[in-house]
Design a protein around this motif. Structure first.
Motif, PDB file in Angstrom:
ATOM      1  N   ALA A  53      39.048  46.178   3.862  1.00 37.97           N
ATOM      2  CA  ALA A  53      37.913  45.704   4.599  1.00 37.97           C
ATOM      3  C   ALA A  53      37.608  44.106   4.474  1.00 37.97           C
ATOM      4  CB  ALA A  53      36.796  46.483   4.275  1.00 37.97           C
ATOM      5  N   ASP A  54      37.793  43.429   5.538  1.00 37.29           N
ATOM      6  CA  ASP A  54      37.691  42.205   5.412  1.00 37.29           C
ATOM      7  C   ASP A  54      36.554  41.399   5.989  1.00 37.29           C
ATOM      8  OD1 ASP A  54      37.955  39.196   5.667  1.00 37.29           O
ATOM      9  OD2 ASP A  54      40.091  39.201   6.037  1.00 37.29           O
ATOM     10  N   ALA A  55      35.488  40.935   5.034  1.00 38.53           N
ATOM     11  CA  ALA A  55      34.174  40.727   5.881  1.00 38.53           C
ATOM     12  C   ALA A  55      34.132  39.397   6.465  1.00 38.53           C
ATOM     13  CB  ALA A  55      33.368  40.399   4.518  1.00 38.53           C
ATOM     14  N   SER A  56      35.201  38.807   6.772  1.00 37.08           N
ATOM     15  CA  SER A  56      35.232  37.516   7.467  1.00 37.08           C
ATOM     16  C   SER A  56      35.253  37.652   8.998  1.00 37.08           C
ATOM     17  CB  SER A  56      36.372  36.502   7.226  1.00 37.08           C
ATOM     18  OG  SER A  56      37.532  37.238   7.586  1.00 37.08           O
ATOM     19  N   ASP A  57      36.103  38.620   9.457  1.00 39.20           N
ATOM     20  CA  ASP A  57      36.021  38.987  10.751  1.00 39.20           C
ATOM     21  C   ASP A  57      35.580  40.508  11.037  1.00 39.20           C
ATOM     22  OD1 ASP A  57      38.172  40.409   9.812  1.00 39.20           O
ATOM     23  OD2 ASP A  57      39.630  39.579  11.266  1.00 39.20           O
ATOM     24  N   LEU A  58      34.966  41.160   9.900  1.00 41.48           N
ATOM     25  CA  LEU A  58      34.622  42.860  10.090  1.00 41.48           C
ATOM     26  C   LEU A  58      35.536  43.414  10.701  1.00 41.48           C
ATOM     27  CD1 LEU A  58      30.925  41.870  11.208  1.00 41.48           C
ATOM     28  CD2 LEU A  58      31.671  42.215   9.069  1.00 41.48           C
ATOM     29  N   THR A  59      36.710  43.465  10.303  1.00 44.19           N
ATOM     30  CA  THR A  59      37.938  44.104  10.608  1.00 44.19           C
ATOM     31  C   THR A  59      38.541  44.697   9.350  1.00 44.19           C
ATOM     32  OG1 THR A  59      38.347  42.583  12.396  1.00 44.19           O
ATOM     33  CG2 THR A  59      40.135  44.061  11.782  1.00 44.19           C
ATOM     34  N   ILE A  60      39.089  46.068   9.597  1.00 40.03           N
ATOM     35  CA  ILE A  60      39.796  46.796   8.392  1.00 40.03           C
ATOM     36  C   ILE A  60      41.200  46.578   8.599  1.00 40.03           C
ATOM     37  CG2 ILE A  60      40.437  48.967   7.401  1.00 40.03           C
ATOM     38  CD1 ILE A  60      37.434  49.670   7.981  1.00 40.03           C
ATOM     39  N   ARG A  61      42.080  46.230   7.818  1.00 37.07           N
ATOM     40  CA  ARG A  61      43.553  45.769   7.990  1.00 37.07           C
ATOM     41  C   ARG A  61      44.305  46.884   7.391  1.00 37.07           C
ATOM     42  NH1 ARG A  61      43.720  41.998  11.900  1.00 37.07           N
ATOM     43  NH2 ARG A  61      42.267  40.357  11.426  1.00 37.07           N
ATOM     44  N   VAL A  62      44.947  47.563   7.992  1.00 38.24           N
ATOM     45  CA  VAL A  62      45.897  48.714   7.137  1.00 38.24           C
ATOM     46  C   VAL A  62      47.279  48.357   7.004  1.00 38.24           C
ATOM     47  CG1 VAL A  62      46.475  51.083   7.788  1.00 38.24           C
ATOM     48  CG2 VAL A  62      44.366  50.342   8.658  1.00 38.24           C
ATOM     49  N   PHE A  63      47.744  48.641   5.945  1.00 38.06           N
ATOM     50  CA  PHE A  63      49.194  48.477   5.426  1.00 38.06           C
ATOM     51  C   PHE A  63      49.805  49.661   4.868  1.00 38.06           C
ATOM     52  CE2 PHE A  63      46.231  44.772   4.659  1.00 38.06           C
ATOM     53  CZ  PHE A  63      46.890  43.937   4.984  1.00 38.06           C
ATOM     54  N   GLY A  64      51.240  49.656   5.171  1.00 37.48           N
ATOM     55  CA  GLY A  64      51.900  50.824   4.809  1.00 37.48           C
ATOM     56  C   GLY A  64      52.200  50.786   3.211  1.00 37.48           C
ATOM     57  N   SER A  65      52.883  51.982   2.906  1.00 36.82           N
ATOM     58  CA  SER A  65      53.201  52.051   1.144  1.00 36.82           C
ATOM     59  C   SER A  65      53.887  50.859   0.984  1.00 36.82           C
ATOM     60  CB  SER A  65      53.740  53.415   0.918  1.00 36.82           C
ATOM     61  OG  SER A  65      55.062  53.625   2.011  1.00 36.82           O
ATOM     62  N   ASP A  66      54.717  50.252   1.800  1.00 40.33           N
ATOM     63  CA  ASP A  66      55.701  49.024   1.491  1.00 40.33           C
ATOM     64  C   ASP A  66      54.885  47.843   1.597  1.00 40.33           C
ATOM     65  OD1 ASP A  66      55.405  49.178   4.110  1.00 40.33           O
ATOM     66  OD2 ASP A  66      57.551  48.944   4.628  1.00 40.33           O
ATOM     67  N   GLY A  67      53.689  47.780   1.741  1.00 41.81           N
ATOM     68  CA  GLY A  67      53.011  46.603   2.020  1.00 41.81           C
ATOM     69  C   GLY A  67      53.032  45.941   3.130  1.00 41.81           C
ATOM     70  N   TYR A  69      52.310  45.433   7.385  1.00 42.11           N
ATOM     71  CA  TYR A  69      51.021  45.522   7.909  1.00 42.11           C
ATOM     72  C   TYR A  69      51.248  46.394   9.358  1.00 42.11           C
ATOM     73  CZ  TYR A  69      47.333  43.993  10.954  1.00 42.11           C
ATOM     74  OH  TYR A  69      46.176  44.059  11.687  1.00 42.11           O
ATOM     75  N   ARG A  70      50.483  47.433   9.280  1.00 41.61           N
ATOM     76  CA  ARG A  70      50.614  48.448  10.279  1.00 41.61           C
ATOM     77  C   ARG A  70      49.495  48.340  11.718  1.00 41.61           C
ATOM     78  NH1 ARG A  70      53.278  52.735   8.177  1.00 41.61           N
ATOM     79  NH2 ARG A  70      54.966  51.738   6.746  1.00 41.61           N
ATOM     80  N   MET A  71      48.324  47.957  11.403  1.00 40.48           N
ATOM     81  CA  MET A  71      47.399  47.886  12.546  1.00 40.48           C
ATOM     82  C   MET A  71      45.928  47.382  11.954  1.00 40.48           C
ATOM     83  SD  MET A  71      46.379  51.984  12.877  1.00 40.48           S
ATOM     84  CE  MET A  71      45.853  52.966  11.394  1.00 40.48           C
ATOM     85  N   ALA A  72      45.092  47.008  12.899  1.00 35.40           N
ATOM     86  CA  ALA A  72      43.861  46.720  12.444  1.00 35.40           C
ATOM     87  C   ALA A  72      42.768  47.667  13.171  1.00 35.40           C
ATOM     88  CB  ALA A  72      43.262  45.328  13.131  1.00 35.40           C
ATOM     89  N   VAL A  73      41.953  48.059  12.341  1.00 31.10           N
ATOM     90  CA  VAL A  73      40.622  48.945  12.744  1.00 31.10           C
ATOM     91  C   VAL A  73      39.418  48.503  12.807  1.00 31.10           C
ATOM     92  CG1 VAL A  73      39.624  51.206  12.089  1.00 31.10           C
ATOM     93  CG2 VAL A  73      41.923  51.020  11.591  1.00 31.10           C
ATOM     94  N   GLY A  74      38.818  48.693  14.154  1.00 29.57           N
ATOM     95  CA  GLY A  74      37.311  48.047  14.143  1.00 29.57           C
ATOM     96  C   GLY A  74      37.598  46.342  14.365  1.00 29.57           C
ATOM     97  N   ARG A  75      36.302  45.954  14.985  1.00 23.84           N
ATOM     98  CA  ARG A  75      36.162  44.503  15.077  1.00 23.84           C
ATOM     99  C   ARG A  75      34.735  43.959  15.120  1.00 23.84           C
ATOM    100  NH1 ARG A  75      38.023  43.727  21.374  1.00 23.84           N
ATOM    101  NH2 ARG A  75      36.517  45.158  22.260  1.00 23.84           N
ATOM    102  N   ARG A  76      34.577  42.961  15.285  1.00 25.23           N
ATOM    103  CA  ARG A  76      33.109  42.549  15.353  1.00 25.23           C
ATOM    104  C   ARG A  76      32.699  42.962  16.728  1.00 25.23           C
ATOM    105  NH1 ARG A  76      30.426  38.679  12.350  1.00 25.23           N
ATOM    106  NH2 ARG A  76      32.478  37.903  11.695  1.00 25.23           N
ATOM    107  N   GLY A  77      31.461  43.685  16.568  1.00 24.12           N
ATOM    108  CA  GLY A  77      30.820  43.866  17.765  1.00 24.12           C
ATOM    109  C   GLY A  77      29.903  45.109  17.738  1.00 24.12           C
TER     110      GLY A  77
END
Length: 379
Positions: A53-67, A69-77
């Motif tokens: 969870a990143d409070a700067s842009d209110l987005t959750i970043r999802v990473f795979g087991s290998d580190g 980057y897979r996707m973003a969940v949610g956004r400011r709004g």
């Protein structure tokens, strides 16, 4: 009630099981398609994914087991699946929830990042605004909204931790907790000035270190029995959220450490900037009258509950190699101690030895997500 000696601060050096930290994986703060600016929580999933969870842009970043980057969940709004605040994250059944106090709701996502449902957050009985942060099997855990007046009250008394039913129809106080580092100072004109988070206020009012067990069934809090000799007056209490009964108590003996006088004087000095327009000598007199001189360092500063039932306790003892932590097993017995290097903040523990997740900032201030392990220290 069962008493368990913790033996975390008084054992002879060499008798305590000692661990050392190993870094097993680093997720960099910047990569293709993402930048982490202010990560505030790390939630590992059983499928190997890591949600940050990143409070700067209110987005959750999802990473795979290998580190990767897979996707973003949610956004400011304010729309479905969007956030205006990230107050608390956790798992309930097979969904990840995000408590959004500003939108007055909790959003539930499946492991693929799809929005499953939203839950409107209740108000407290009597109309008080409820600030939730954790869903449990028996209800929603939170506090009254911390307004300025509430902070002032909290600086003088204990603050309620409240369990509210999912429909908001019932509310029950689970415990009263001391908030950390809050002080109200009255200046020469009689005006109240609230000071929070300063080193001196944290020493004068260290607060109640506490957490909730990973299964959401128990409150773990560090308490002090006033009147007992210093070094024998702190304990870890384990309380059932279902019936509010204390099921275990672990005594925390520790070696008291006095706060050096020059350290306290320096903290008083640095706090005078909060009393603008007042001569320095007068400001120092006001602070010394409002805030008693702290005599002892608090023995415990944080408590974390591991998903495997163990408990991690930050002892508030800074060493040349980092902050000292003790690890308790499921039965409350001491498993061992380790020093967490300075600059690393432990966030989530999955397994006592092989999976600990933390946040670290590199030399340029860029955050990194670390997967750590504990290994027996070599002699």
């Amino acid at each position: 009630m069962i008493l368990f000696p913790l033996l975390a601060g008084t054992m002879v050096e060499g008798q305590q099981p000692r661990f050392q930290i190993s870094i097993e994986q680093v997720i960099p703060g910047e990569g293709p398609g993402y930048i982490l600016v202010r990560p505030v929580d790390v939630i590992p999933l059983s499928n190997g994914q890591v949600w940050v969870a990143d409070a700067s842009d209110l987005t959750i970043r999802v990473f795979g087991s290998d580190g990767s980057y897979r996707m973003a969940v949610g956004r400011r709004g304010q729309g479905p699946g969007e956030f205006r605040s990230l107050r608390g994250l956790g798992w309930l059944a097979d969904t990840l929830y995000v408590v959004d106090a500003e939108n007055i709701r909790a959003s539930f996502f499946d492991p693929q990042g799809a929005l499953v449902r939203e839950h409107r957050l209740p108000q407290l009985l009597g109309g008080d605004v409820f600030a939730p942060f954790r869903f449990t099997p028996t209800g929603i855990l939170g506090t009254p909204q911390l307004t300025r007046d509430a902070f002032r009250t909290a600086s003088e008394a204990r603050f309620p931790l409240i369990l509210v039913s999912f429909d908001g129809g019932a509310a029950d106080t689970v415990a009263y907790l001391d908030l950390s580092g809050i002080a109200v100072v009255v200046n020469a004109q009689g005006r109240e000035i609230m000071i929070t988070g300063h080193g001196l206020t944290r020493l004068v009012r260290p607060g109640t270190p506490w957490t909730i067990s990973a299964d959401g069934r128990y409150l773990l809090r560090v308490e002090r029995t006033r009147g007992l000799p210093v070094g024998q007056d702190w304990f870890l209490s384990v309380v059932s959220l279902r019936d509010r009964q204390e099921v275990r108590r672990h005594i925390i003996p520790y070696d008291p450490r006095r706060v050096p006088r020059d350290v306290v004087d320096s903290l008083y000095q640095s706090m005078t900037v909060h009393l603008r327009g007042i001569p320095e000598d007068a400001a120092l007199d006001i602070l010394r009258q409002s805030l008693p001189r702290p005599e002892w360092y608090p023995p415990v500063t944080r408590v974390l509950a591991s998903r495997d039932g163990s408990t991690f306790i930050e002892l508030g003892e800074s060493t040349p190699t980092g902050m000292r932590w003790s690890v308790l097993g499921r039965d409350g017995g001491l498993v061992g101690t380790f020093d967490l290097p300075h600059g690393i903040r432990l966030e989530t523990v999955v397994h006592v030895s092989r999976e600990l997740w933390a946040i670290r900032h590199d030399d340029d201030g860029v955050p990194e997500i670390l997967r750590l392990s504990l290994r027996p220290a070599s002699n």
